[in-house]
Design an enzyme around this catalytic site. Structure first.
Site, short mmCIF file in Angstrom:
data_model
loop_
_atom_site.label_atom_id
_atom_site.label_comp_id
_atom_site.label_asym_id
_atom_site.label_seq_id
_atom_site.Cartn_x
_atom_site.Cartn_y
_atom_site.Cartn_z
N THR A 15 0.80 -1.23 0.00
CA THR A 15 0.00 0.00 0.00
C THR A 15 0.83 1.27 0.00
O THR A 15 0.47 2.25 -0.64
CB THR A 15 -0.90 -0.02 1.27
OG1 THR A 15 -1.73 -1.17 1.17
CG2 THR A 15 -1.75 1.22 1.38
N ASP A 59 1.90 -7.50 -3.97
CA ASP A 59 1.17 -7.46 -2.70
C ASP A 59 1.89 -8.45 -1.78
O ASP A 59 2.33 -9.52 -2.23
CB ASP A 59 -0.27 -7.91 -2.93
CG ASP A 59 -1.12 -7.74 -1.69
OD1 ASP A 59 -1.95 -6.82 -1.65
OD2 ASP A 59 -0.95 -8.54 -0.73
N SER A 60 2.02 -8.12 -0.53
CA SER A 60 2.87 -8.96 0.32
C SER A 60 2.29 -10.35 0.55
O SER A 60 2.99 -11.24 1.02
CB SER A 60 3.21 -8.26 1.63
OG SER A 60 2.15 -8.28 2.52
N THR A 91 2.12 -4.52 4.53
CA THR A 91 2.11 -4.82 5.96
C THR A 91 1.71 -6.26 6.27
O THR A 91 2.08 -6.79 7.31
CB THR A 91 1.15 -3.87 6.71
OG1 THR A 91 -0.14 -3.98 6.12
CG2 THR A 91 1.64 -2.44 6.68
N THR A 278 3.43 -20.72 21.73
CA THR A 278 2.13 -20.47 22.37
C THR A 278 1.20 -19.69 21.46
O THR A 278 1.63 -18.85 20.67
CB THR A 278 2.29 -19.73 23.71
OG1 THR A 278 0.98 -19.44 24.23
CG2 THR A 278 3.07 -18.44 23.60
N GLN A 279 -0.10 -19.97 21.61
CA GLN A 279 -1.12 -19.20 20.90
C GLN A 279 -1.32 -17.84 21.54
O GLN A 279 -1.94 -16.96 20.94
CB GLN A 279 -2.47 -19.93 20.94
CG GLN A 279 -2.51 -21.20 20.19
CD GLN A 279 -3.86 -21.90 20.28
OE1 GLN A 279 -4.85 -21.33 20.74
NE2 GLN A 279 -3.90 -23.13 19.83
N CYS A 280 -0.85 -17.68 22.77
CA CYS A 280 -1.04 -16.40 23.47
C CYS A 280 -0.26 -15.31 22.74
O CYS A 280 0.78 -15.57 22.15
CB CYS A 280 -0.53 -16.48 24.90
SG CYS A 280 -1.49 -17.57 25.93
N1 ASP Z 1 -2.30 -6.09 1.13
C1 ASP Z 1 -1.24 -5.13 1.31
C2 ASP Z 1 0.07 -5.89 1.40
O1 ASP Z 1 0.38 -6.44 2.41
C3 ASP Z 1 -1.48 -4.33 2.54
C4 ASP Z 1 -0.39 -3.35 2.84
O2 ASP Z 1 0.39 -2.99 2.02
O3 ASP Z 1 -0.34 -2.89 3.96
O4 ASP Z 1 0.80 -5.90 0.44
#
Ligand code: ASP
Length: 342
Positions: A15, A59-60, A91, A278-280
């Site tokens: 993004t 896109d990641s 992200t 752990t899932q925590c």
């Molecule tokens: N879907 C996007 C990605 O991870 C979201 C982002 O860039 O924050 O590439």
């Protein structure tokens, strides 16, 4: 006058680098070669800022170990030229990529700062500009000619977090990342305050090497009450499976059902590795504390301590790909290699 600081910005996708196409109205990547047209504030740094853009940008969610290799090789090929690196990344899987690079870049002595944005840089309320500007400032920070943060980190919102301690914890807030088991390495307010007691500095100087052999013959199994034998069995029987990350309850607890322990024991006896995490969201595995984890210990399950699943996945892929014998891989999984466990 000292040498001008130089930073390489590597745009992989996501993004942060998007703007609205004036004709179609859809989001398209900006031309990072002209990044200072979008973010004119960058000119005021007085640093040399060069950019590399992945082709194609992705896109990641489409990131694979091949992408990690491309990122690490870009850093290695430019290592002697630049003082620091900023990786712009979506992200969604940033915590995996940044964790992977922390294990791949052996002998790293320069900052590699990942950042991204929740809103595209071309949008008025973007968080991308501040994230980019501060990530560059951190990548460039030096004291007595040495980098202040010679680590792979994630900078987001106002915190610098160790890459292999970080998880994406919000799909909505600007404060999208957290590091539940380690305080931030720096916090950006009026000033950037570095937490030097936590930052890792190299003790032995050696040339940068990239570990880039991965074995993806692994799986993550998140336990839930009522999980059935067929499910557990089919995961463990997957062709080529060599390692399992078992996401357990609380301090590393799991059902005491005999079939469950039998399945795990058989997999381990056949040379497989089972790592308990752990899932925590915060805290650590402590096998043997309750009877519900003592069985795992007896079956040969090993403890991931307080590692995140993201770091465990990338660490396991790299260690399985290293060609080391299973007992060496297991022992390296249970201890910290680059600050990923307490
Ligand atoms: N879907 C996007 C990605 O991870 C979201 C982002 O860039 O924050 O590439």
């Amino acid at each position: 006058m000292g040498k001008r600081i130089s930073i390489l910005i590597i745009y992989t996708g996501g993004t942060i680098g998007m703007v609205n196409d004036p004709v179609t109205g859809t989001l398209v990547p900006i031309n990072f070669r002209h990044i200072s047209d979008q973010v004119p504030e960058l000119r005021r740094f007085g640093f040399t800022l060069d950019t590399v853009t992945f082709d194609p940008v992705i896109d990641s969610s489409d990131v694979t170990p091949e992408t990690w290799k491309a990122m690490a090789n870009t850093i290695r090929d430019n290592y002697s030229i630049y003082d620091g690196f900023v990786v712009l990344h979506g992200t969604d899987t940033m915590a995996y990529s940044a964790s992977a690079l922390s294990f791949m870049l052996r002998g790293l002595e320069k900052p590699v700062i990942f950042t991204g944005a929740q809103l595209p840089i071309g949008v008025l309320r973007t968080d991308g500009k501040e994230n980019l500007i501060t990530a560059i400032e951190i990548a460039a920070a030096q004291e007595n000619g040495l980098p202040v943060v010679p680590e792979v980190c994630i900078y987001f919102e106002n915190r610098l977090l160790r890459s292999n301690r970080t998880v994406k914890s919000s799909s909505e807030h600007f404060n999208a990342f957290s590091s539940p088991n380690l305080p931030p390495l720096a916090e950006a307010g009026l000033q950037i305050r570095y937490n030097r007691d936590i930052i890792r500095y190299p003790t032995v100087r050696r040339p940068l090497e990239v570990a880039d052999t991965f074995d993806t013959g692994m799986a993550v199994l998140r336990l839930f009450p009522g999980i059935g034998r067929a499910t557990v069995h089919s995961v463990l029987a997957a062709p080529g499976l060599r390692g399992l990350i078992l996401e357990t309850f609380g301090t590393g607890n799991a059902p005491t059902l005999p079939w469950f322990l039998e399945e795990l024991s058989a997999f381990i006896a056949g040379g497989g590795i089972v790592l308990n995490v752990t899932q925590c969201q915060a805290g650590s595995v402590d096998m043997g504390l309750y009877e519900t984890s003592a069985g795992l210990l007896r079956a040969g399950v090993i403890s991931g301590g307080d590692i995140t699943t993201e770091a465990a996945v990338t660490k396991m892929m790299i260690l399985l790909g290293s060609g080391l014998p299973v007992d060496r891989v297991s022992s390296m999984l249970t201890r910290s290699l680059c600050g990923e466990m307490s």
